[in-house]
Design a protein around this motif. Structure first.
Motif, PDB file in Angstrom:
ATOM      1  N   PHE A  75       0.845  -1.147  -0.003  1.00 42.23           N
ATOM      2  CA  PHE A  75      -0.054   0.029   0.041  1.00 42.23           C
ATOM      3  C   PHE A  75       0.794   1.259   0.032  1.00 42.23           C
ATOM      4  CE2 PHE A  75      -3.655  -2.797   1.584  1.00 42.23           C
ATOM      5  CZ  PHE A  75      -4.553  -2.258   0.632  1.00 42.23           C
ATOM      6  N   ARG A  76       1.856   1.274   0.547  1.00 42.65           N
ATOM      7  CA  ARG A  76       2.753   2.370   0.748  1.00 42.65           C
ATOM      8  C   ARG A  76       3.768   2.415  -0.761  1.00 42.65           C
ATOM      9  NH1 ARG A  76       4.618   0.294   5.772  1.00 42.65           N
ATOM     10  NH2 ARG A  76       6.752  -0.496   4.719  1.00 42.65           N
ATOM     11  N   THR A  77       4.180   1.630  -1.169  1.00 39.92           N
ATOM     12  CA  THR A  77       4.658   1.726  -2.778  1.00 39.92           C
ATOM     13  C   THR A  77       3.530   2.298  -3.770  1.00 39.92           C
ATOM     14  OG1 THR A  77       4.213  -0.515  -3.121  1.00 39.92           O
ATOM     15  CG2 THR A  77       6.442   0.316  -1.997  1.00 39.92           C
ATOM     16  N   LEU A  78       2.382   1.617  -3.512  1.00 41.73           N
ATOM     17  CA  LEU A  78       1.250   2.029  -4.550  1.00 41.73           C
ATOM     18  C   LEU A  78       0.880   3.354  -4.340  1.00 41.73           C
ATOM     19  CD1 LEU A  78      -0.912  -1.224  -4.494  1.00 41.73           C
ATOM     20  CD2 LEU A  78       0.722  -0.386  -6.473  1.00 41.73           C
ATOM     21  N   TYR A  84       0.626   4.956 -11.958  1.00 42.13           N
ATOM     22  CA  TYR A  84       0.678   3.513 -12.128  1.00 42.13           C
ATOM     23  C   TYR A  84      -0.546   2.775 -11.561  1.00 42.13           C
ATOM     24  CZ  TYR A  84       1.820  -1.424 -11.212  1.00 42.13           C
ATOM     25  OH  TYR A  84       1.865  -2.732 -10.973  1.00 42.13           O
ATOM     26  N   THR A  85      -0.761   2.925 -10.349  1.00 44.68           N
ATOM     27  CA  THR A  85      -1.767   2.555  -9.802  1.00 44.68           C
ATOM     28  C   THR A  85      -3.161   2.861 -10.265  1.00 44.68           C
ATOM     29  OG1 THR A  85      -0.467   2.755  -7.653  1.00 44.68           O
ATOM     30  CG2 THR A  85      -2.851   2.187  -7.345  1.00 44.68           C
ATOM     31  N   ALA A  86      -3.517   4.065 -10.490  1.00 44.15           N
ATOM     32  CA  ALA A  86      -4.583   4.353 -11.291  1.00 44.15           C
ATOM     33  C   ALA A  86      -4.977   3.539 -12.657  1.00 44.15           C
ATOM     34  CB  ALA A  86      -4.816   5.737 -11.555  1.00 44.15           C
ATOM     35  N   THR A  87      -3.802   3.676 -13.363  1.00 49.78           N
ATOM     36  CA  THR A  87      -3.899   2.838 -14.738  1.00 49.78           C
ATOM     37  C   THR A  87      -4.128   1.608 -14.617  1.00 49.78           C
ATOM     38  OG1 THR A  87      -2.296   4.637 -15.664  1.00 49.78           O
ATOM     39  CG2 THR A  87      -2.747   2.486 -17.178  1.00 49.78           C
ATOM     40  N   SER A 386       0.797  -7.334  -6.357  1.00 52.94           N
ATOM     41  CA  SER A 386       0.048  -7.620  -7.500  1.00 52.94           C
ATOM     42  C   SER A 386      -1.483  -8.003  -7.113  1.00 52.94           C
ATOM     43  CB  SER A 386       0.480  -8.768  -8.315  1.00 52.94           C
ATOM     44  OG  SER A 386       1.788  -8.301  -8.986  1.00 52.94           O
ATOM     45  N   ILE A 387      -1.474  -8.587  -5.734  1.00 50.28           N
ATOM     46  CA  ILE A 387      -2.997  -9.037  -5.758  1.00 50.28           C
ATOM     47  C   ILE A 387      -3.919  -7.759  -5.050  1.00 50.28           C
ATOM     48  CG2 ILE A 387      -4.283 -10.264  -3.851  1.00 50.28           C
ATOM     49  CD1 ILE A 387      -2.325 -12.449  -4.212  1.00 50.28           C
ATOM     50  N   VAL A 388      -2.984  -6.718  -4.111  1.00 53.90           N
ATOM     51  CA  VAL A 388      -3.656  -5.603  -3.643  1.00 53.90           C
ATOM     52  C   VAL A 388      -4.233  -4.839  -5.031  1.00 53.90           C
ATOM     53  CG1 VAL A 388      -3.236  -3.459  -2.939  1.00 53.90           C
ATOM     54  CG2 VAL A 388      -2.322  -5.453  -1.754  1.00 53.90           C
ATOM     55  N   LEU A 391      -7.307  -6.751  -6.620  1.00 52.07           N
ATOM     56  CA  LEU A 391      -8.457  -6.601  -5.498  1.00 52.07           C
ATOM     57  C   LEU A 391      -9.342  -5.135  -5.699  1.00 52.07           C
ATOM     58  CD1 LEU A 391      -7.539  -8.807  -2.651  1.00 52.07           C
ATOM     59  CD2 LEU A 391      -8.976  -9.238  -4.552  1.00 52.07           C
ATOM     60  N   LEU A 392      -8.295  -4.290  -5.805  1.00 50.90           N
ATOM     61  CA  LEU A 392      -8.718  -2.803  -5.999  1.00 50.90           C
ATOM     62  C   LEU A 392      -9.482  -2.646  -7.254  1.00 50.90           C
ATOM     63  CD1 LEU A 392      -5.658  -0.603  -4.639  1.00 50.90           C
ATOM     64  CD2 LEU A 392      -7.971  -1.082  -3.251  1.00 50.90           C
ATOM     65  N   GLY A 393      -9.034  -3.157  -8.333  1.00 55.89           N
ATOM     66  CA  GLY A 393      -9.641  -3.086  -9.671  1.00 55.89           C
ATOM     67  C   GLY A 393     -10.994  -4.115  -9.606  1.00 55.89           C
ATOM     68  N   ALA A 394     -10.797  -5.040  -8.869  1.00 47.42           N
ATOM     69  CA  ALA A 394     -12.035  -5.989  -8.889  1.00 47.42           C
ATOM     70  C   ALA A 394     -13.047  -5.156  -7.817  1.00 47.42           C
ATOM     71  CB  ALA A 394     -11.853  -7.321  -8.026  1.00 47.42           C
TER      72      ALA A 394
END
Length: 535
Positions: A75-78, A84-87, A386-388, A391-394
């Motif tokens: 979560f800290r790195t994202l 990148y996270t939003a895309t 990757s899973i974080v 799951l956010l996308g889901a």
């Protein structure tokens, strides 16, 4: 649980520090300086953090603590890489949201059982004549329905029904409604009960009516005095005796204001059954198969022919669930296949982005490996991130699917069978979560193995190329799937446009259609023609 782990960890740390302190004290007594005594004690004990980890592994479930730390780090790195996270999240949300919507439609319309007691026992009986086009359903005569009711032993109940559109007058005015005349025992065969009032008996003597919940809401404004009020249909007054439960609309499964008018088969005139015929709905006995029931019905009607030429040899049967959704099955599965291709494209795109990000972190992973981190720990960290993201996308995709299903219910609930019940059930959420987890795991495996190869090198280099063979394969997959999806969509649009341009033989622009529904169908033809002429 975490509090208990922290307490045990603190105890272990205190024991190790106490052991090192005792060794340091012995070295001081041996004549060493304080600094030499401390360093000698640490050298003799070895790597204290590694000893702590190996000791804690004996407790079990240490991987859960590692996973918790990896999730916090992810979560800290994202958070530090919002672009990148939003895309990635939006890419996955688009694919998973469309699939969740179509899975909800397929699950609610095609897979879930009909909301009636023992729906697998309900069948539709109808005639199929050679001179009728394939797929048409011919009604059975009253005499054939009565013969089935008297002589059939593999059915617990048999009833007939028809549907027409009629003006229905209430205290608030006259408007059209879907009118469904039904034979006695229709509601008892379905196994339903009235939400308000009662349902008609075997042989209703008085002109009565049963209304759907939607009719009660829209036309009678949910009046508490609806039971006992009067409906005016074809110049006849009918008393409302019951209101069906919310969402129940038989036999067609669509929305709309329905009015059910019980008609006795023993009446001399059919009344609203102007053709003296109806489609037949029946409930089979437990354990009876559809071929067995159809064979018995054909045998009973073998020497009884209706006016349209239907006899036992032309009789056909279909399950009630298939009858509701027969024309929707292929289009829905075709749309589901299309959105699955879209999901594959989105997952390939998201995987490529995650691979590129992991390749940029090879130097970091090499440093971690040099400090003692094993491949499993590095892999777990990549998996957590990757899973974080997946799951956010889901989660965002499911939110989009909730809005899409609400739109489908409001737009198509009255047009297609069972669309009013479209919803995201727990199985759909579970399927989307599983797809998201699979996407995250697959996206992290490729860079993890590449990192494993690179971390075997002795030197750490800053010149890292993000290109890998798997990345190129994913690009090829994206292009291939996109071409398939675009080609299929283009063919559909081309066919749709061709159908729109089929010559009709006249100019359809500025042409409208007026449908006249007389309030009383028993009015004289002369009066109806005069009304048409004035209009």
């Amino acid at each position: 649980m975490f509090a208990q782990w922290n307490s045990k960890r603190k105890q272990l740390e205190d024991e190790i520090l106490a052991h090192i302190a005792l060794e340091t004290e012995e070295n001081l007594q041996a004549g060493m300086s304080p600094e030499e005594a401390r360093l000698a004690a640490h050298r003799k004990f070895g790597n204290a953090p590694l000893a702590m980890d190996r000791s804690r592994e004996i407790w079990g479930a240490l991987w859960l603590e590692y996973l918790w730390h990896d999730l916090r780090y992810a979560f800290r790195t994202l958070k530090k890489s919002p672009g990148y996270t939003a895309t990635v999240v939006l890419t996955l949300a688009l694919g998973l949201g469309t699939v969740a919507t179509m899975l909800a439609v397929v699950d609610s319309v095609l897979l879930r059982p009909v909301a009636l007691p023992h729906p697998h026992q309900l069948v539709i009986l109808y005639g199929q004549s050679g001179h009728y086009k394939s797929g048409s359903r011919n009604e059975l005569s009253y005499h054939q329905i009565q013969a089935l009711q008297r002589h059939a032993h593999l059915f617990t109940a048999i009833a007939g029904y028809a549907t027409t559109v009629k003006p229905v007058g209430t205290s608030s005015g006259t408007r059209w409604a879907l009118l469904t005349p039904v034979t006695p025992g229709f509601f008892r065969m379905l196994g339903i009960h009235a939400a308000l009032g009662r349902l008609p008996g075997k042989n209703p003597s008085a002109p009565v009516a049963v209304i759907s919940h939607l009719f009660w809401q829209q036309r009678l404004h949910s009046s508490p005095h609806a039971i006992g009020s009067i409906l005016h249909i074809d110049g006849q007054s009918r008393t409302i005796i019951g209101i069906l439960p919310r969402g129940l609309s038989v036999p067609y499964g669509t929305g709309g204001p329905f009015v059910y008018t019980p008609i006795s088969l023993h009446a001399r005139h059919a009344g609203l059954f102007s053709s003296d015929a109806a489609l037949v709905m029946a409930r089979m006995k437990p354990g009876v198969t559809m071929p067995q029931a159809l064979a018995e019905a054909r045998s009973i009607l073998s020497h009884r022919k209706s006016k349209n030429g239907v006899d036992g040899s032309h009789l056909a049967a279909q399950s009630y669930a298939a009858y509701l959704t027969g024309s929707l099955r292929r289009p829905l599965f075709a749309l589901l296949g299309g959105v699955l291709i879209l999901l594959l494209i989105a997952c390939a795109n998201a995987a490529n982005l995650q691979i590129a990000r992991a390749m940029e972190r090879i130097a970091e992973m090499q440093i971690r490996s040099a400090l003692g981190a094993g491949f499993r720990r590095l892999l777990q960290q990549l998996l957590a991130e990757s899973i974080v993201v997946s799951l956010l996308g889901a989660a965002l995709g499911c939110a989009l699917a909730l809005a899409a299903t609400a739109f489908i219910r409001s737009s198509y609930g009255n047009a297609f069978a069972r669309f009013r019940g479209v919803a995201l059930h727990p199985m759909v959420f579970a399927a989307i979560a599983a797809l998201a987890l699979a996407t995250g795991i697959m996206a992290s495996l490729a860079p993890a193995f590449s990192i494993r190869r690179r971390t075997r090198a002795a030197a750490v280099t800053q010149r890292i190329t993000p290109r890998t063979r798997i990345s190129g394969l994913l690009v090829v997959l994206q292009i291939a799937l996109t071409c398939v999806l675009l080609a299929t969509t283009g063919l559909f649009l081309r066919t749709f446009r061709a159908l729109q341009q089929v010559p009709l033989g006249f100019n359809p622009h500025h042409v409208t259609t007026l449908v006249l529904l007389p309030i009383d169908s028993h009015e004289s033809p002369t009066l109806i023609r005069q009304t048409d002429t004035r209009l």
